[in-house]
Design a protein around this motif. Structure first.
Motif, mmCIF file in Angstrom:
data_model
loop_
_atom_site.group_PDB
_atom_site.id
_atom_site.type_symbol
_atom_site.label_atom_id
_atom_site.label_comp_id
_atom_site.label_asym_id
_atom_site.label_seq_id
_atom_site.Cartn_x
_atom_site.Cartn_y
_atom_site.Cartn_z
ATOM 1 N N UNK A 145 0.829 -1.194 0.000
ATOM 2 C CA UNK A 145 0.000 0.000 0.000
ATOM 3 C C UNK A 145 0.872 1.256 0.000
ATOM 4 N N UNK A 146 1.957 1.226 0.777
ATOM 5 C CA UNK A 146 2.878 2.363 0.806
ATOM 6 C C UNK A 146 3.435 2.655 -0.583
ATOM 7 N N UNK A 147 3.778 1.611 -1.310
ATOM 8 C CA UNK A 147 4.332 1.792 -2.657
ATOM 9 C C UNK A 147 3.291 2.372 -3.611
ATOM 10 N N UNK A 148 2.072 1.884 -3.518
ATOM 11 C CA UNK A 148 1.008 2.372 -4.405
ATOM 12 C C UNK A 148 0.659 3.829 -4.094
ATOM 13 N N UNK A 149 0.531 4.158 -2.813
ATOM 14 C CA UNK A 149 0.222 5.531 -2.430
ATOM 15 C C UNK A 149 1.352 6.475 -2.831
ATOM 16 N N UNK A 150 2.571 5.977 -2.792
ATOM 17 C CA UNK A 150 3.728 6.794 -3.188
ATOM 18 C C UNK A 150 3.676 7.120 -4.678
ATOM 19 N N UNK A 151 3.243 6.167 -5.492
ATOM 20 C CA UNK A 151 3.088 6.431 -6.933
ATOM 21 C C UNK A 151 2.077 7.553 -7.153
ATOM 22 N N UNK A 152 0.991 7.486 -6.426
ATOM 23 C CA UNK A 152 -0.044 8.512 -6.552
ATOM 24 C C UNK A 152 0.491 9.865 -6.101
ATOM 25 N N UNK A 153 1.172 9.875 -4.961
ATOM 26 C CA UNK A 153 1.718 11.125 -4.420
ATOM 27 C C UNK A 153 2.695 11.769 -5.402
ATOM 28 N N UNK A 154 3.617 10.982 -5.950
ATOM 29 C CA UNK A 154 4.587 11.517 -6.912
ATOM 30 C C UNK A 154 3.885 12.104 -8.129
ATOM 31 N N UNK B 187 -5.700 -7.430 8.277
ATOM 32 C CA UNK B 187 -4.691 -6.641 7.567
ATOM 33 C C UNK B 187 -4.016 -7.473 6.480
ATOM 34 N N UNK B 188 -3.665 -8.691 6.829
ATOM 35 C CA UNK B 188 -2.914 -9.534 5.893
ATOM 36 C C UNK B 188 -3.768 -10.071 4.750
ATOM 37 N N UNK B 189 -5.046 -10.246 4.965
ATOM 38 C CA UNK B 189 -5.895 -10.898 3.954
ATOM 39 C C UNK B 189 -6.736 -9.916 3.135
ATOM 40 N N UNK B 190 -6.743 -8.661 3.492
ATOM 41 C CA UNK B 190 -7.528 -7.688 2.714
ATOM 42 C C UNK B 190 -7.025 -7.637 1.273
ATOM 43 N N UNK B 191 -7.964 -7.687 0.347
ATOM 44 C CA UNK B 191 -7.616 -7.677 -1.080
ATOM 45 C C UNK B 191 -8.202 -6.418 -1.719
ATOM 46 N N UNK B 192 -7.363 -5.476 -2.083
ATOM 47 C CA UNK B 192 -7.835 -4.238 -2.697
ATOM 48 C C UNK B 192 -6.700 -3.612 -3.506
ATOM 49 N N UNK B 193 -7.058 -2.675 -4.368
ATOM 50 C CA UNK B 193 -6.101 -1.987 -5.230
ATOM 51 C C UNK B 193 -6.161 -0.487 -4.913
ATOM 52 N N UNK B 194 -5.145 0.064 -4.226
ATOM 53 C CA UNK B 194 -5.171 1.479 -3.863
ATOM 54 C C UNK B 194 -5.313 2.414 -5.060
ATOM 55 N N UNK B 195 -4.672 2.082 -6.168
ATOM 56 C CA UNK B 195 -4.762 2.939 -7.352
ATOM 57 C C UNK B 195 -6.191 2.953 -7.898
ATOM 58 N N UNK B 196 -6.823 1.789 -7.925
ATOM 59 C CA UNK B 196 -8.209 1.718 -8.396
ATOM 60 C C UNK B 196 -9.129 2.503 -7.471
ATOM 61 N N UNK B 197 -8.887 2.434 -6.166
ATOM 62 C CA UNK B 197 -9.689 3.190 -5.198
ATOM 63 C C UNK B 197 -9.507 4.682 -5.429
ATOM 64 N N UNK B 198 -8.270 5.093 -5.696
ATOM 65 C CA UNK B 198 -7.990 6.510 -5.959
ATOM 66 C C UNK B 198 -8.706 6.977 -7.221
ATOM 67 N N UNK B 199 -8.652 6.190 -8.274
ATOM 68 C CA UNK B 199 -9.301 6.572 -9.533
ATOM 69 C C UNK B 199 -10.806 6.706 -9.355
ATOM 70 N N UNK B 200 -11.390 5.798 -8.592
ATOM 71 C CA UNK B 200 -12.825 5.884 -8.319
ATOM 72 C C UNK B 200 -13.152 7.156 -7.548
ATOM 73 N N UNK B 201 -12.314 7.473 -6.558
ATOM 74 C CA UNK B 201 -12.534 8.670 -5.738
ATOM 75 C C UNK B 201 -12.406 9.935 -6.574
ATOM 76 N N UNK B 202 -11.436 9.965 -7.454
ATOM 77 C CA UNK B 202 -11.205 11.192 -8.229
ATOM 78 C C UNK B 202 -12.302 11.402 -9.263
ATOM 79 N N UNK B 203 -12.806 10.313 -9.848
ATOM 80 C CA UNK B 203 -13.910 10.434 -10.801
ATOM 81 C C UNK B 203 -15.193 10.868 -10.101
#
Length: 289
Positions: free
Chosen positions: A147-156, A199-215
Motif C-alpha cells: 500500500x505504501x508503494x502504491x500511495x507513493x506512486x499517486x503522491x509523486x 490486515x494480511x488478507x484484505x484484497x484491494x487496489x489502492x490505485x483503483x480506489x484513488x481513480x474511483x474517488x477522483x472520478x
C-alpha cells in the motif's frame, strides 16, 4: 425593529416544526450532493438543514451579505452561502478541513481539470518506482508495504502537476484513498487498528480506489459548478463573492466576527470526553499530503 425581526424569525422556524414534527430530522432527505459529497469529514452538518435555516433567516433579514463560520470544518455552511451568492469568512484549526474548503470555493475549471485527471492517471500508470515517499513514526503499523508503494506512486504523480488548484483537488482524493487503504478501521473516526488477519488478507487496489474517488469527486464538483453557474454566481470559473478561509485557532480570532452579518456554526462536539477525534481522523491523510 431588531426585536420584531427576531420574533418573526422565531415564528417562521416554529411553524416548520409545528407543520411537520419530523422536519428537522431530515429523514431520507440528507443526501450529500455536489460539493457536499467530496469527502466524508467527521460530524458534518446536514446541508438541507443549513439551507432551510438560511432560507428563513434571509427571508427576514434581507440585508445579509457576509456569513461567518468560526468552526467551518468541511465547509457545509460555506457551500450553502455560496449558493446564495454571499461572502464567507471561515476558520478551522485542522489543515484537512481548510484544504476541503479551498477546493469547494473554486476555481471551477472543469474542462482543464478533466484533462489533468487523464494526465494524472497516465503518470501513475507509467510510474515504475518502488520508492516510498513518506516516513513517520508508525508508518509500517498503519500501512502495508504494498500500500505504501502504491500511495507513493499517486503522491509523486500529483506533485508533478504544475497547478496548485488541481493538486488540491487531487490531494482530497488521495486523502480518501489513505482512509480506505490504511490498517485503521473505517467504522470509527478514531485510529483503531484492524486485526492482524484482516490486515494480511484484505484484497484491494489502492490505485483503483484513488481513480474511483477522483472520478466521483469530479462529478460532485461538476454538480456544484453547474448550480453556481446557473444561479449566476460564477464568472470565468471564479466565484463572484469573496471567500476568506483561514487555518487558525478560533480562540485567537473570534474578535474578528464583527466583519460578518451572520454567524452560523456547529462547534466541535462528540459523545465522549475526548469529543469527535478530528485530529486522529486527519492524522494519516495529512502525512501523505
Amino acid at each position: 425593529m431588531t426585536l420584531l425581526l427576531s420574533r418573526e424569525l422565531n415564528a417562521r422556524l416554529a411553524y416548520l416544526s409545528e407543520s411537520d414534527k419530523d422536519f428537522w430530522s431530515f429523514k431520507g432527505n440528507a443526501k450529500r450532493e455536489h460539493g457536499h459529497g467530496l469527502f466524508q469529514y467527521p460530524a458534518m452538518m446536514v446541508p438541507q438543514m443549513v439551507r432551510a435555516i438560511l432560507d428563513e433567516i434571509s427571508a427576514v433579514y434581507t440585508n445579509i451579505r457576509t456569513i461567518g463560520d468560526p468552526f467551518m470544518g468541511s465547509g457545509t455552511v460555506m457551500t450553502e452561502a455560496m449558493y446564495k451568492g454571499w461572502n464567507f469568512i471561515g476558520y478551522d484549526i485542522n489543515p484537512l478541513a481548510v484544504l476541503l474548503c479551498e477546493i469547494k470555493k473554486g476555481p471551477f475549471f472543469l474542462d482543464a481539470l478533466e484533462e489533468k485527471i487523464i494526465e494524472l492517471k497516465e503518470r501513475i500508470l507509467f510510474d515504475k518506482s518502488y520508492r516510498i515517499e513518506i516516513d513517520f513514526p508508525g508508518r509500517n503499523k498503519w500501512f502495508r508495504k504494498d500500500v505504501q508503494k502504491a500511495l507513493s506512486k499517486i503522491k509523486r504523480s500529483i506533485q508533478q502537476d504544475t497547478s496548485l488548484w488541481a493538486r488540491k483537488f487531487f490531494w482530497i482524493a488521495l486523502a480518501e484513498t489513505v482512509r480506505m487503504t490504511s490498517n485503521s478501521r473505517t467504522t470509527t473516526f478514531k485510529l483503531h487498528t484492524r486485526t492482524t488477519n484482516d490486515i494480511e488478507t484484505r484484497d484491494f487496489d489502492p490505485v483503483a480506489i484513488f481513480k474511483t474517488a477522483i472520478d466521483r469527486n469530479y462529478n460532485h464538483l461538476k454538480g456544484q459548478t453547474n448550480q453556481l453557474k446557473n444561479d449566476g454566481h460564477i464568472t470565468r470559473g471564479f466565484y463572484n463573492g469573496n471567500i476568506n478561509i483561514n487555518l487558525e485557532d478560533t480562540c485567537n480570532v473570534i474578535h474578528n466576527t464583527s466583519q460578518c452579518d451572520l454567524i452560523f456554526t456547529s462547534p466541535p462536539y462528540g459523545d465522549n470526553a475526548t469529543t469527535v477525534p478530528y485530529g486522529q481522523y486527519s492524522y494519516l491523510p495529512l502525512h501523505w499530503i
